[in-house]
Design an enzyme around this catalytic site. Structure first.
Site, PDB file in Angstrom:
ATOM      1  CG  HIS A  38      -1.887  -1.109   1.276  1.00 58.41           C
ATOM      2  ND1 HIS A  38      -2.857  -1.293   0.315  1.00 58.41           N
ATOM      3  CD2 HIS A  38      -2.048  -2.120   2.172  1.00 58.41           C
ATOM      4  CE1 HIS A  38      -3.588  -2.363   0.620  1.00 58.41           C
ATOM      5  NE2 HIS A  38      -3.107  -2.890   1.728  1.00 58.41           N
TER       6      HIS A  38
ATOM      7  CG  HIS B  20      -6.593  -5.937   0.739  1.00 58.30           C
ATOM      8  ND1 HIS B  20      -7.262  -5.893   1.941  1.00 58.30           N
ATOM      9  CD2 HIS B  20      -5.419  -5.292   0.952  1.00 58.30           C
ATOM     10  CE1 HIS B  20      -6.536  -5.257   2.840  1.00 58.30           C
ATOM     11  NE2 HIS B  20      -5.406  -4.879   2.260  1.00 58.30           N
TER      12      HIS B  20
END
Length: 333
Positions: free
Chosen positions: A58, A220
């Protein structure tokens, strides 16, 4: 899918190694755990510690936000996976200055379990911990089940405000209150245009057709609320904002912070086109943009797409938002 890596089993370790070497004036790795990073600058006694964390992939989150005005330490997990309790505890012990530590993380099962276990272990070390979960993704659960929602890009603004509160000398309960207040007033929603691939597999994390987008996609690759043909930017922004604003108690004359966040491979050109429409819509509704952020703040490897975050702010929150920050991946004067 092509990647500039070595052994795919060691991408996280090599990334952390490179990050610490590149930003040694900001962060250092704890000897007790390779997945535990803390600020390399001295923090004053009596300051509440801010600990953030989550899975790798991330970037610039989460380790990019360790620095003055934001987090004091970060625990790093495998790609899209929670850090285990051990690095969380090591960071907790390192950043506790006698006033306790606030854990900030997204509402995912692994994070809830592991941060909770670390908090229990910290209590055995006589360290007080408050935990605040980010639940800003309006696409992931209905409003009446807000506690089931995922944390996505809105987490960034929770970090921002909690870090400022800690700098201002707020005590543990008050820093946690500010973080919860930020989360309660934050709503986000995203759209996915293309998938990413995990280094270990090289396979796409989900499948979209060449002319498809996923509205409400999670960070995700979790399914959104619908698949649809790729649409014009203004139409996409309108749909995301309709869902965001429809979920908030917001009125003409209110002030908001807006974040348009890229998911990894979306050009800034497209993000600014999206922000242009956000600005138009909010002006039409008489809602004032107090501060704006456009760029990659919480990504998903090379995923295509973006999310919009809107946070309603009062005078206290404005003070938190305006506080200067100096981190390797985010600076605000």
């Amino acid at each position: 899918m092509k990647k500039l890596i070595n052994n795919p089993e060691y991408v996280v370790e090599e990334m952390i190694d490179g990050y610490v070497k590149a930003h040694s004036s900001y962060v250092k790795r704890l000897e007790g755990n390779d997945r535990a990073l803390v600020t390399s600058k001295e923090t004053k006694e009596g300051k509440v510690g801010i600990l953030i964390g989550g899975g790798s992939g991330h970037e610039p989150a989460f380790m990019g936000y360790v620095g003055a005005g934001m987090a004091d330490g970060v625990a790093i997990g495998n790609i899209f996976a929670s850090p285990p309790p051990a690095p969380i505890l090591e960071v907790t012990k390192a950043i506790d200055k006698g006033a306790g530590v606030v854990y900030l993380y997204g509402n995912y099962a692994g994070d809830v379990m592991n941060f909770g276990m670390a908090a229990d272990l910290a209590a055995m070390e006589d360290i007080q911990v408050e935990m605040v979960l980010a639940t800003d993704d309006v696409a992931s659960a209905p409003k009446e089940e807000k506690d089931k929602r995922r944390g996505i890009a809105g987490e960034f603004l929770v970090y921002k405000m909690a870090g400022a509160a800690a700098d201002f000398g707020y005590d543990l309960k008050e820093v946690a209150r500010v973080a919860r207040k930020a989360n309660e007033n934050t709503r986000s929603m995203g759209v996915g245009l293309s998938s990413c691939s995990l280094p270990q597999t090289g396979e796409p994390s989900f499948i979209l057709g060449d002319d498809e987008m996923e509205v409400g996609l999670g960070h995700h690759g979790e399914p959104g609320i619908r698949k649809a043909p790729v649409d014009k930017a203004d139409n996409v922004v309108d749909e995301l904002l309709d869902n965001i604003l429809g979920d908030m108690e917001i009125n003409k004359g209110d002030d908001v912070v807006v974040l348009v966040n890229g998911l990894g491979s979306t050009p800034l050109m497209e993000l600014y086109i999206m922000f242009r429409r956000v600005d138009e819509v909010l002006k039409e509704k008489g809602i004032n943009i107090y501060r704006s952020y456009v760029g990659e703040y919480i990504t998903s490897l090379e995923m295509g797409g973006a999310s919009i975050t809107v946070t309603k702010v009062d005078d206290e929150m404005k003070k938190m938002v305006d506080h200067p920050v100096d981190c390797p991946m985010f600076v605000q004067r």
